[in-house]
Scaffold this motif. Structure first.
Motif, PDB file in Angstrom:
ATOM      1  N   LEU A 276       1.023 -17.710 -22.602  1.00 20.39           N
ATOM      2  CA  LEU A 276       1.382 -16.453 -21.948  1.00 20.39           C
ATOM      3  C   LEU A 276       0.648 -16.380 -20.613  1.00 20.39           C
ATOM      4  N   ILE A 277       1.351 -15.871 -19.593  1.00 20.81           N
ATOM      5  CA  ILE A 277       0.835 -15.848 -18.227  1.00 20.81           C
ATOM      6  C   ILE A 277       1.073 -14.462 -17.643  1.00 20.81           C
ATOM      7  N   GLY A 278       0.172 -14.009 -16.773  1.00 22.18           N
ATOM      8  CA  GLY A 278       0.247 -12.654 -16.222  1.00 22.18           C
ATOM      9  C   GLY A 278       1.096 -12.507 -14.980  1.00 22.18           C
ATOM     10  N   GLU A 279       1.899 -13.497 -14.639  1.00 18.19           N
ATOM     11  CA  GLU A 279       2.736 -13.453 -13.439  1.00 18.19           C
ATOM     12  C   GLU A 279       3.686 -12.259 -13.490  1.00 18.19           C
ATOM     13  N   GLY A 280       3.950 -11.642 -12.340  1.00 20.61           N
ATOM     14  CA  GLY A 280       4.953 -10.594 -12.230  1.00 20.61           C
ATOM     15  C   GLY A 280       4.413  -9.194 -12.064  1.00 20.61           C
ATOM     16  N   ALA A 281       3.189  -8.933 -12.508  1.00 17.69           N
ATOM     17  CA  ALA A 281       2.645  -7.575 -12.415  1.00 17.69           C
ATOM     18  C   ALA A 281       2.436  -7.142 -10.962  1.00 17.69           C
ATOM     19  N   ASP A 282       2.003  -8.047 -10.105  1.00 19.40           N
ATOM     20  CA  ASP A 282       1.781  -7.691  -8.698  1.00 19.40           C
ATOM     21  C   ASP A 282       3.071  -7.276  -8.024  1.00 19.40           C
ATOM     22  N   GLU A 283       4.175  -7.928  -8.392  1.00 17.74           N
ATOM     23  CA  GLU A 283       5.457  -7.611  -7.784  1.00 17.74           C
ATOM     24  C   GLU A 283       6.057  -6.312  -8.332  1.00 17.74           C
ATOM     25  N   LEU A 284       5.725  -5.950  -9.552  1.00 19.82           N
ATOM     26  CA  LEU A 284       6.273  -4.730 -10.152  1.00 19.82           C
ATOM     27  C   LEU A 284       5.432  -3.496  -9.835  1.00 19.82           C
ATOM     28  N   PHE A 285       4.106  -3.679  -9.765  1.00 17.73           N
ATOM     29  CA  PHE A 285       3.206  -2.534  -9.594  1.00 17.73           C
ATOM     30  C   PHE A 285       2.445  -2.563  -8.267  1.00 17.73           C
TER      31      PHE A 285
ATOM     32  N   ALA B 168       9.993   2.260   1.499  1.00 20.39           N
ATOM     33  CA  ALA B 168       9.695   0.976   2.148  1.00 20.39           C
ATOM     34  C   ALA B 168       9.002   0.025   1.176  1.00 20.39           C
ATOM     35  N   LEU B 169       8.104   0.572   0.372  1.00 24.36           N
ATOM     36  CA  LEU B 169       7.414  -0.259  -0.612  1.00 24.36           C
ATOM     37  C   LEU B 169       8.405  -0.808  -1.634  1.00 24.36           C
ATOM     38  N   HIS B 170       9.307   0.031  -2.120  1.00 20.66           N
ATOM     39  CA  HIS B 170      10.276  -0.406  -3.123  1.00 20.66           C
ATOM     40  C   HIS B 170      11.138  -1.552  -2.591  1.00 20.66           C
ATOM     41  N   ASP B 171      11.596  -1.420  -1.353  1.00 20.34           N
ATOM     42  CA  ASP B 171      12.404  -2.483  -0.749  1.00 20.34           C
ATOM     43  C   ASP B 171      11.618  -3.790  -0.663  1.00 20.34           C
ATOM     44  N   ASP B 172      10.348  -3.699  -0.318  1.00 23.98           N
ATOM     45  CA  ASP B 172       9.502  -4.894  -0.225  1.00 23.98           C
ATOM     46  C   ASP B 172       9.309  -5.541  -1.597  1.00 23.98           C
ATOM     47  N   LEU B 173       9.094  -4.705  -2.613  1.00 25.27           N
ATOM     48  CA  LEU B 173       8.941  -5.235  -3.968  1.00 25.27           C
ATOM     49  C   LEU B 173      10.210  -5.970  -4.412  1.00 25.27           C
ATOM     50  N   LEU B 174      11.367  -5.386  -4.133  1.00 22.70           N
ATOM     51  CA  LEU B 174      12.621  -6.028  -4.523  1.00 22.70           C
ATOM     52  C   LEU B 174      12.798  -7.370  -3.824  1.00 22.70           C
TER      53      LEU B 174
ATOM     54  N   ALA C  97      13.084 -10.937  -5.791  1.00 17.51           N
ATOM     55  CA  ALA C  97      14.254 -11.795  -5.603  1.00 17.51           C
ATOM     56  C   ALA C  97      13.865 -13.209  -5.199  1.00 17.51           C
ATOM     57  N   GLY C  98      12.698 -13.370  -4.565  1.00 21.69           N
ATOM     58  CA  GLY C  98      12.250 -14.695  -4.147  1.00 21.69           C
ATOM     59  C   GLY C  98      11.284 -15.371  -5.095  1.00 21.69           C
ATOM     60  N   LEU C  99      11.011 -14.737  -6.228  1.00 20.34           N
ATOM     61  CA  LEU C  99      10.033 -15.307  -7.161  1.00 20.34           C
ATOM     62  C   LEU C  99      10.421 -16.693  -7.651  1.00 20.34           C
ATOM     63  N   HIS C 100      11.722 -16.945  -7.802  1.00 15.52           N
ATOM     64  CA  HIS C 100      12.152 -18.213  -8.393  1.00 15.52           C
ATOM     65  C   HIS C 100      11.839 -19.412  -7.500  1.00 15.52           C
ATOM     66  N   ILE C 101      11.595 -19.186  -6.206  1.00 10.95           N
ATOM     67  CA  ILE C 101      11.170 -20.268  -5.318  1.00 10.95           C
ATOM     68  C   ILE C 101       9.760 -19.998  -4.790  1.00 10.95           C
TER      69      ILE C 101
END
Length: 487
Positions: A315-324, A338-344, A348-352
């Protein structure tokens, strides 16, 4: 191609010609260790090879009829569902997956999960299309044609690319009438906590032992605290793994969390010289030259190698920084919109980006990664909350929603610890930046920086790019590699 990704599946190999297709699979046995070998046979002459994990396969089995199944593999549920429903089947799958299904009658489909957690690349030359989990699988004339397969899409020879599930990017919908400055109601913190707990429970589902990569940061510490409680309820003890330079903040924090939660803790302590010597290997494994990814991939590779001696899934903690909103550059935003748009954009680019690091480093060490924060329930809940609550203020540090949700689960010095990049907390950033930055001159950077788009930014990045180009000759870095925005 199959031989070049043999590290991803140390537990077996399977191949099959199916109509005009050829399927090959390297197996990492996680679910149905004895009977889940691939390619998997299905009804109507269908065969499947896949990567990842279908979380709702038990429920699908009941709905489809348990008597139809030949194995206990979670992937077999996808195969039978596709036989019944065609492309509509992928909308009912819940998990992380990349699948290719071929039929003896000529049917063929490739599909990838919504967030692109499971890796998949493809390339076309003439009438032939190739698919693989890593860039290294391709060679020669194919390399310039390789592209990431788009998340949330399926492809058939006749229909081309088809989106099967929209990216979870809708506008926030919960509690929009609330003043952002007022405290959220208690149920919000309960919902965040309970949803993540259920995601960790799903991530722990496997036929083999699972552990946690514990960096000592907030995100992996929260996952550890949840996993440790679940393990204790089951009468077991979760294993945790950490790596860093002697005296690094992350090692100290990981020890604190392990002691507090009662895990069976293992450490890898390395030297600066060890890390520097490992960089060429890591860049080849990582399949990227982005400095931020390289900094974190070195300790990630070492800790994954350590974990592989004890467990098969982590198990890995990846993803929390992008969601919160955990990264420091998110603090520059003054409005929730503006923050919400940046998070999205980041998700969207997490896979690369970050997900590529997670997949390659674990795959190189024969491990399957599980990422509870990117469980779609967690993603959809986090993105539905008012984004103004995620803005950083004097009273609200980064990820304060997540911190508040887990008050009492961790020591305060960990729960409210300042966010550090993994490479920073392990001591990697300064060590690698200084050494590899010194290996390239300013004139060299100016002469070579436009070899990719956007241009190379630092001497250190050029040093990494040279290693990347040597390890993966012919691959288009511009078309395949995601790069972090510098904080």
């Amino acid at each position: 191609m199959l031989e070049r990704i043999s590290h991803r599946g140390p537990d077996g190999e399977g191949t099959r010609s199916v109509g005009p297709a050829w399927l090959g699979h390297r197996r990492l046995a996680i679910v149905d260790v004895e009977g889940g070998s691939q390619p998997l046979a299905g009804p109507g002459g269908l065969w499947l090879v896949g990567d990842g994990h279908v979380y709702n396969h038990h429920r699908l089995r009941e709905a489809l009829g348990p008597d139809r199944f030949r194995t206990g593999s979670d992937h077999e549920a996808a195969l039978h569902l596709y036989a019944d429903e065609g492309l509509a089947a992928f909308e009912r799958l819940w998990g992380t997956f990349a699948f290719v299904i071929a039929g003896e009658d000529g049917r063929f489909v490739a599909a990838r999960d919504t967030l692109g957690i499971a890796p998949l690349y493809w390339a076309r030359l003439g009438d032939t299309v190739l698919f693989a989990s890593e860039l290294v699988a391709f060679e020669g004339d194919w390399c310039p044609e390789v592209r990431p397969f788009p998340p949330g899409h399926a492809w058939t020879p006749d229909g081309g690319l088809t989106p099967w599930r929209p990216f979870p990017a809708g506008a926030p919908v919960l509690l929009q009438s609330r003043d952002p400055a007022e405290d959220p109601p208690a149920w919000v913190f309960d919902a965040v906590r309970d949803t993540l707990v259920r995601a960790v429970e799903r991530a722990l589902s496997s036929s083999v032992p699972a552990g946690v990569l514990l960096s000592g940061g907030l995100d992996s510490s929260v996952v550890t605290a949840i996993a440790a409680r679940i393990a204790a309820e089951r009468g077991t003890r979760i294993k945790t793994f950490a790596a860093g330079l002697e005296g690094s903040p992350d090692l100290a924090a990981a020890r604190t969390v392990a002691e507090h939660t009662g895990t069976e803790h293992h450490e890898e302590v390395y030297t600066a010289e060890d890390a520097i010597a490992l960089v060429p290997e890591v860049i080849g494994v990582l399949e990227s030259f982005d400095p931020t990814l390289v900094h974190s991939a070195v300790p990630n590779h070492l800790v994954a190698r350590l974990a592989s001696r004890y467990v098969k899934a982590v198990l890995i903690g990846e993803g929390a920084d992008e969601l919160f909103a955990g990264y420091s550059h998110y603090a520059e935003h003054e409005t929730g919109e503006a923050l919400h748009d940046d998070l999205l954009d980041t998700i969207a680019g997490l896979h690369i980006g970050g997900l590529q690091r997670v997949d390659r480093v674990t795959g190189a060490n024969g491990l399957e990664p599980r990422i509870p924060f990117l469980d779609l329930d967690v993603v959809e809940l986090a993105l539905a909350l008012p984004p103004a609550w995620k803005l950083v203020t004097d009273e609200r540090p980064a990820k304060w929603l997540l911190r508040r949700a887990f008050e009492g689960w961790l020591p305060d010095e960990v729960l409210w610890r300042r966010k550090e990049q993994f490479g920073e907390g392990t001591g990697m950033n300064d060590v690698l930046r200084e050494h590899f930055g010194a290996a390239v001159g300013d004139e060299e950077l100016e002469r070579e920086r436009h070899v990719v788009d956007p241009p190379l930014r630092t001497r250190e990045e050029l040093a990494y790019y040279r290693i990347f180009a040597e390890r993966l000759p012919g691959i288009s870095a511009t078309a395949t590699i995601g790069r972090f925005v510098e904080a």
